[in-house]
Design a protein around this motif. Structure first.
Motif, PDB file in Angstrom:
ATOM      1  N   LEU A 271      29.175 -16.404 107.148  1.00 23.56           N
ATOM      2  CA  LEU A 271      30.162 -15.477 106.602  1.00 23.56           C
ATOM      3  C   LEU A 271      30.385 -14.255 107.491  1.00 23.56           C
ATOM      4  O   LEU A 271      31.308 -13.467 107.240  1.00 23.56           O
ATOM      5  CB  LEU A 271      29.718 -14.988 105.220  1.00 23.56           C
ATOM      6  CG  LEU A 271      29.718 -16.001 104.075  1.00 23.56           C
ATOM      7  CD1 LEU A 271      29.173 -15.350 102.818  1.00 23.56           C
ATOM      8  CD2 LEU A 271      31.114 -16.546 103.828  1.00 23.56           C
TER       9      LEU A 271
ATOM     10  N   ILE B 133      32.729 -14.140  97.609  1.00 25.35           N
ATOM     11  CA  ILE B 133      31.714 -13.797  98.605  1.00 25.35           C
ATOM     12  C   ILE B 133      30.699 -12.820  98.015  1.00 25.35           C
ATOM     13  O   ILE B 133      29.480 -12.998  98.171  1.00 25.35           O
ATOM     14  CB  ILE B 133      32.363 -13.195  99.866  1.00 25.35           C
ATOM     15  CG1 ILE B 133      33.180 -14.275 100.597  1.00 25.35           C
ATOM     16  CG2 ILE B 133      31.303 -12.628 100.801  1.00 25.35           C
ATOM     17  CD1 ILE B 133      33.938 -13.747 101.803  1.00 25.35           C
TER      18      ILE B 133
ATOM     19  N   ASN C 180      28.423 -14.538  95.565  1.00 27.60           N
ATOM     20  CA  ASN C 180      27.486 -15.399  96.287  1.00 27.60           C
ATOM     21  C   ASN C 180      26.319 -14.585  96.840  1.00 27.60           C
ATOM     22  O   ASN C 180      25.146 -14.955  96.690  1.00 27.60           O
ATOM     23  CB  ASN C 180      28.218 -16.119  97.418  1.00 27.60           C
ATOM     24  CG  ASN C 180      27.306 -17.067  98.175  1.00 27.60           C
ATOM     25  OD1 ASN C 180      26.551 -16.646  99.046  1.00 27.60           O
ATOM     26  ND2 ASN C 180      27.383 -18.349  97.868  1.00 27.60           N
TER      27      ASN C 180
END
Length: 294
Positions: free
Chosen positions: A106, A124, A127
């Motif tokens: 990422l 994101i 997560n």
């Protein structure tokens, strides 16, 4: 918190969420939560244990959220309260920066978003938060103070769907002081310590009180190793503040309507603000009192 972290991911993926019975927190009354039977069955099919996300307040620590513009000092005050109350301080901004420095999958995507002053996507952030909650659970930690999450109504709804937030502390600071603070932030490239070189001295005028915020200077060993965050430029900071202000109003109202929002205007730096924040929270810092008396 292991269950919470897994359910956060499941909720984003569209899987049935745990239904938590709403309860109101006060100094004397709490109610236990329950699991929706259908949601519990779904979780068991996915290998989840059918455990309640909420426990009686006697069995867990506080679950608080800090709101406030970038640079307002959420991390500073959340960290101090974390130490005082013995709960983990989870800052989503730190989670993002850790991922950026990890060269993980990422990192490149996050770098582009952060450098443009945009908000990181819900998926994101959730997560990264889920991973952090799992790490806390593995260490036997309970409770948390969230800093930087939720930032959107969707995030607030996801969080409310899987656990009960006891209190939301909304820190406020006038914009000219916010801008100066953001531009004054520095990080030690060696130890990772956070400092601020800005000396803010706003004179009182037209009924507005004055404000003084002393710089938070590093120890001598760190002075020559200070660096600025790549996203702490005036253009990016102003954009971040504008985006935050546009998105924060609905989130503030979300918690205000539930009777969980505590608005706190910072009157100055830490020496002025910390004691007043403690009084607003009905807390005492015995170590701080001992230091002052010494």
């Amino acid at each position: 918190m292991a269950v919470l972290s897994r359910v956060l991911r499941l909720r984003v993926a569209g899987v049935d969420r745990f239904a938590v019975r709403s309860f109101r927190s006060s100094s004397s009354s709490w109610r236990n939560s329950e699991i929706d039977p259908k949601a519990a069955a779904a979780s068991q099919q996915l290998g989840e244990k059918a455990l309640p996300l909420q426990r009686d307040v006697k069995d867990r620590n506080v679950q608080w959220v800090f709101l406030g513009c970038p640079g307002v000092g959420k991390g500073t005050y959340a960290s101090k309260l974390s130490t005082l109350l013995g709960v983990p301080h989870i800052a989503t901004g730190d989670l993002v920066r850790d991922e950026l420095s990890s060269s993980g999958p990422l990192a490149k995507q996050l770098e582009e978003v952060v450098n443009q002053g945009k908000l990181v996507s819900d998926e994101i952030i959730i997560n990264l938060l889920s991973k952090r909650l799992e790490a806390s659970s593995a260490k036997g930690e309970t409770g948390f103070i969230l800093d930087g999450f939720p930032r959107t109504i969707r995030q607030a709804e996801i969080l409310e769907g899987v656990t009960e937030i006891d209190l939301v502390i909304n820190l406020k600071l006038r914009e000219e002081a916010l801008l100066a603070k953001c531009l004054g932030r520095r990080i030690c490239s060696e130890c990772g310590g956070n400092y601020n070189v800005a000396s803010i001295d706003i004179k009182a005028e037209e009924g507005d009180p004055g404000m003084y915020m002393a710089p938070l200077l590093p120890p001598p060993l760190c002075t020559s190793k200070l660096i600025s965050r790549s996203d702490d430029t005036e253009e990016v900071v102003k954009r971040r503040l504008r985006i935050y202000n546009e998105m924060s109003q609905p989130v503030e109202e979300f918690y205000r309507s539930r009777g969980k929002l505590l608005e706190f205007d910072l009157p100055g730096g830490i020496p002025e603000s910390w004691p007043k924040l403690l009084r607003a929270l009905n807390l005492e810092d015995h170590d701080d009192k001992e230091s002052a008396a010494a």
